[in-house]
Design a protein around this motif. Sequence first.
Motif, PDB file in Angstrom:
ATOM      1  N   SER A   1       0.834  -1.209   0.000  1.00 28.43           N
ATOM      2  CA  SER A   1       0.000   0.000   0.000  1.00 28.43           C
ATOM      3  C   SER A   1       0.865   1.253   0.000  1.00 28.43           C
ATOM      4  CB  SER A   1      -0.919  -0.017   1.220  1.00 28.43           C
ATOM      5  OG  SER A   1      -1.614   1.207   1.342  1.00 28.43           O
ATOM      6  N   LEU A   2       1.929   1.215   0.777  1.00 31.80           N
ATOM      7  CA  LEU A   2       2.835   2.358   0.854  1.00 31.80           C
ATOM      8  C   LEU A   2       3.530   2.600  -0.484  1.00 31.80           C
ATOM      9  CD1 LEU A   2       4.153   4.533   2.573  1.00 31.80           C
ATOM     10  CD2 LEU A   2       5.780   2.814   3.396  1.00 31.80           C
ATOM     11  N   GLU A   3       3.917   1.531  -1.153  1.00 27.18           N
ATOM     12  CA  GLU A   3       4.560   1.669  -2.468  1.00 27.18           C
ATOM     13  C   GLU A   3       3.599   2.272  -3.488  1.00 27.18           C
ATOM     14  OE1 GLU A   3       7.863  -1.947  -2.311  1.00 27.18           O
ATOM     15  OE2 GLU A   3       5.996  -2.222  -3.406  1.00 27.18           O
ATOM     16  N   ARG A   4       2.344   1.849  -3.460  1.00 28.88           N
ATOM     17  CA  ARG A   4       1.357   2.428  -4.379  1.00 28.88           C
ATOM     18  C   ARG A   4       1.150   3.912  -4.082  1.00 28.88           C
ATOM     19  NH1 ARG A   4      -1.279  -2.531  -3.330  1.00 28.88           N
ATOM     20  NH2 ARG A   4      -2.656  -1.514  -1.818  1.00 28.88           N
ATOM     21  N   GLU A   5       1.086   4.232  -2.801  1.00 22.44           N
ATOM     22  CA  GLU A   5       0.907   5.630  -2.401  1.00 22.44           C
ATOM     23  C   GLU A   5       2.059   6.497  -2.901  1.00 22.44           C
ATOM     24  OE1 GLU A   5       0.704   8.259   1.733  1.00 22.44           O
ATOM     25  OE2 GLU A   5       0.707   6.083   1.806  1.00 22.44           O
ATOM     26  N   LEU A   6       3.281   6.034  -2.703  1.00 25.86           N
ATOM     27  CA  LEU A   6       4.448   6.811  -3.119  1.00 25.86           C
ATOM     28  C   LEU A   6       4.534   6.911  -4.641  1.00 25.86           C
ATOM     29  CD1 LEU A   6       7.104   5.463  -0.597  1.00 25.86           C
ATOM     30  CD2 LEU A   6       6.191   7.796  -0.694  1.00 25.86           C
ATOM     31  N   THR A   7       4.218   5.833  -5.342  1.00 24.96           N
ATOM     32  CA  THR A   7       4.256   5.862  -6.798  1.00 24.96           C
ATOM     33  C   THR A   7       3.282   6.904  -7.331  1.00 24.96           C
ATOM     34  OG1 THR A   7       4.898   3.536  -6.939  1.00 24.96           O
ATOM     35  CG2 THR A   7       3.914   4.517  -8.903  1.00 24.96           C
ATOM     36  N   THR A   8       2.079   6.923  -6.775  1.00 23.93           N
ATOM     37  CA  THR A   8       1.084   7.914  -7.196  1.00 23.93           C
ATOM     38  C   THR A   8       1.529   9.319  -6.845  1.00 23.93           C
ATOM     39  OG1 THR A   8      -0.696   6.314  -6.897  1.00 23.93           O
ATOM     40  CG2 THR A   8      -1.321   8.633  -6.959  1.00 23.93           C
ATOM     41  N   LEU A   9       2.067   9.469  -5.650  1.00 27.12           N
ATOM     42  CA  LEU A   9       2.479  10.785  -5.175  1.00 27.12           C
ATOM     43  C   LEU A   9       3.615  11.364  -6.002  1.00 27.12           C
ATOM     44  CD1 LEU A   9       2.180  12.931  -2.917  1.00 27.12           C
ATOM     45  CD2 LEU A   9       3.872  11.636  -1.606  1.00 27.12           C
ATOM     46  N   LEU A  10       4.527  10.496  -6.470  1.00 25.51           N
ATOM     47  CA  LEU A  10       5.732  10.969  -7.148  1.00 25.51           C
ATOM     48  C   LEU A  10       5.625  10.960  -8.664  1.00 25.51           C
ATOM     49  CD1 LEU A  10       8.430   9.218  -4.940  1.00 25.51           C
ATOM     50  CD2 LEU A  10       7.470  11.504  -4.709  1.00 25.51           C
ATOM     51  N   GLU A  11       4.498  10.492  -9.201  1.00 28.18           N
ATOM     52  CA  GLU A  11       4.335  10.540 -10.649  1.00 28.18           C
ATOM     53  C   GLU A  11       4.318  11.995 -11.102  1.00 28.18           C
ATOM     54  OE1 GLU A  11       0.773   8.478 -11.494  1.00 28.18           O
ATOM     55  OE2 GLU A  11       1.754   6.540 -11.768  1.00 28.18           O
ATOM     56  N   PRO A  12       5.045  12.334 -12.166  1.00 29.39           N
ATOM     57  CA  PRO A  12       5.034  13.716 -12.641  1.00 29.39           C
ATOM     58  C   PRO A  12       3.630  14.127 -13.051  1.00 29.39           C
ATOM     59  CG  PRO A  12       6.042  12.264 -14.259  1.00 29.39           C
ATOM     60  CD  PRO A  12       5.850  11.451 -13.011  1.00 29.39           C
ATOM     61  N   PRO A  13       3.190  15.335 -12.662  1.00 29.39           N
ATOM     62  CA  PRO A  13       1.839  15.766 -13.004  1.00 29.39           C
ATOM     63  C   PRO A  13       1.657  15.918 -14.500  1.00 29.39           C
ATOM     64  CG  PRO A  13       3.129  17.606 -12.168  1.00 29.39           C
ATOM     65  CD  PRO A  13       3.964  16.373 -11.971  1.00 29.39           C
ATOM     66  N   GLU A  14       0.454  15.622 -14.968  1.00 32.99           N
ATOM     67  CA  GLU A  14       0.148  15.846 -16.374  1.00 32.99           C
ATOM     68  C   GLU A  14       0.102  17.344 -16.655  1.00 32.99           C
ATOM     69  OE1 GLU A  14      -3.266  13.696 -17.761  1.00 32.99           O
ATOM     70  OE2 GLU A  14      -3.042  12.223 -16.150  1.00 32.99           O
ATOM     71  N   PRO A  15       0.503  17.739 -17.844  1.00 31.84           N
ATOM     72  CA  PRO A  15       0.484  19.166 -18.148  1.00 31.84           C
ATOM     73  C   PRO A  15      -0.939  19.709 -18.142  1.00 31.84           C
ATOM     74  CG  PRO A  15       0.859  17.878 -20.126  1.00 31.84           C
ATOM     75  CD  PRO A  15       0.939  16.927 -18.976  1.00 31.84           C
ATOM     76  N   PRO A  16      -1.133  20.947 -17.703  1.00 34.62           N
ATOM     77  CA  PRO A  16      -2.467  21.535 -17.713  1.00 34.62           C
ATOM     78  C   PRO A  16      -2.992  21.639 -19.137  1.00 34.62           C
ATOM     79  CG  PRO A  16      -0.812  23.218 -17.282  1.00 34.62           C
ATOM     80  CD  PRO A  16      -0.109  21.895 -17.239  1.00 34.62           C
ATOM     81  N   THR A  17      -4.309  21.578 -19.249  1.00 31.33           N
ATOM     82  CA  THR A  17      -4.904  21.549 -20.567  1.00 31.33           C
ATOM     83  C   THR A  17      -5.332  22.919 -21.074  1.00 31.33           C
ATOM     84  OG1 THR A  17      -7.016  21.031 -19.499  1.00 31.33           O
ATOM     85  CG2 THR A  17      -5.702  19.175 -20.327  1.00 31.33           C
ATOM     86  N   GLN A  18      -6.047  23.660 -20.287  1.00 35.61           N
ATOM     87  CA  GLN A  18      -6.537  24.938 -20.761  1.00 35.61           C
ATOM     88  C   GLN A  18      -6.632  25.915 -19.601  1.00 35.61           C
ATOM     89  OE1 GLN A  18     -10.463  24.352 -22.290  1.00 35.61           O
ATOM     90  NE2 GLN A  18     -11.225  23.364 -20.452  1.00 35.61           N
ATOM     91  N   PRO A  19      -6.568  27.206 -19.870  1.00 31.26           N
ATOM     92  CA  PRO A  19      -6.646  28.183 -18.790  1.00 31.26           C
ATOM     93  C   PRO A  19      -7.985  28.110 -18.074  1.00 31.26           C
ATOM     94  CG  PRO A  19      -5.877  29.193 -20.827  1.00 31.26           C
ATOM     95  CD  PRO A  19      -6.357  27.821 -21.180  1.00 31.26           C
ATOM     96  N   VAL A  20      -7.975  28.536 -16.806  1.00 29.90           N
ATOM     97  CA  VAL A  20      -9.217  28.593 -16.059  1.00 29.90           C
ATOM     98  C   VAL A  20     -10.174  29.552 -16.753  1.00 29.90           C
ATOM     99  CG1 VAL A  20     -10.272  29.225 -13.867  1.00 29.90           C
ATOM    100  CG2 VAL A  20      -8.032  28.110 -13.900  1.00 29.90           C
ATOM    101  N   PRO A  21     -11.397  29.139 -17.067  1.00 35.72           N
ATOM    102  CA  PRO A  21     -12.341  30.035 -17.717  1.00 35.72           C
ATOM    103  C   PRO A  21     -12.577  31.284 -16.886  1.00 35.72           C
ATOM    104  CG  PRO A  21     -13.152  27.773 -17.693  1.00 35.72           C
ATOM    105  CD  PRO A  21     -11.944  27.813 -16.819  1.00 35.72           C
ATOM    106  N   ALA A  22     -12.982  32.361 -17.584  1.00 35.95           N
ATOM    107  CA  ALA A  22     -13.228  33.626 -16.892  1.00 35.95           C
ATOM    108  C   ALA A  22     -14.276  33.450 -15.801  1.00 35.95           C
ATOM    109  CB  ALA A  22     -13.678  34.678 -17.909  1.00 35.95           C
ATOM    110  N   ARG A  23     -15.257  32.565 -16.040  1.00 37.97           N
ATOM    111  CA  ARG A  23     -16.307  32.342 -15.051  1.00 37.97           C
ATOM    112  C   ARG A  23     -15.740  31.773 -13.758  1.00 37.97           C
ATOM    113  NH1 ARG A  23     -21.681  28.589 -16.132  1.00 37.97           N
ATOM    114  NH2 ARG A  23     -22.668  28.882 -14.080  1.00 37.97           N
TER     115      ARG A  23
END
Length: 280
Positions: free
Chosen positions: A147-169
């Motif tokens: 469980s700890l290994e899964r937690e660390l793997t998820t935590l340390l995976e590089p984040p996916e690049p953002p897709t689009q700017p936050v809408p004005a709303r």
Amino acid sequence: MAVDWSHTTTIDRVLGLRLKQLQQLTGLPVVFGGATLKESTAPQLRIGHLRGTVGKSLLDLRVESGRGLGGSVIQTGALRTVRDYASTRTITHDFDAIVVQEERLSSVFALPVSVAGTVRGVIYGALRGQQTIGDVVLERATTFGASLERELTTLLEPPEPPTQPVPARARAALDKLREVALGVEDETVRDALLGIARDLRELDDDRTPPVAVRGDGVHLAPREIEALQHVAVGLRNSEIAEVMRLRTETVRAYLRSAMHRLNVHNRTAAVHAARKHGLL
């Protein structure tokens, strides 16, 4: 995922947070461990966290590959158990002065914590006296380690690049939240709302993270999934906040949002629902 040794501090912090749970799960009086450091020739373990020890001599102890029980685990990448540490001939005895004479440990296990196929930490459990660690305890420790290994793997995976700017709303909604917060008389509530607004605005430099979507239409944001993963392994909100480097109020906001999306009313139900929909 490639091995990134810059994550050592994060791994060590999570190991420290989780040792109490390991002790509760196994019922062992002594548990300790730490993260491995990248040395010039081979990884080296630094024991940074202790629970139930007599003294502090194990703290900051450096264990090289092949030395002692922990060094053997670093070398092989597999769980090792000794019934009587002092008389075991299959390990070196570089640390007997501390392990045997000072701490009086007898039956000991050492379990590797691997990320991306590399041992990034070692956790130990131990008994004193004539008792030996049984199979049930080892099975629980192994489950905990996975469980700890899964937690660390998820935590340390590089984040996916953002897709689009936050809408004005959405930006307008954040501005409105801040405006409402400033008008709240209760100082505690006001500070909490302002903190949430600040954290949300700072996420990914004012860009929204991608949304995880499943075929049944149920979706959660990556940070909501991450928070639920920590809930699933028993972390409290304050501990989740430390691991995710967020305010506790922000963690609560993520969990409330996840519960709303999953149509449940508490954290435990949210974890079960997320698993049901394939999100965990």
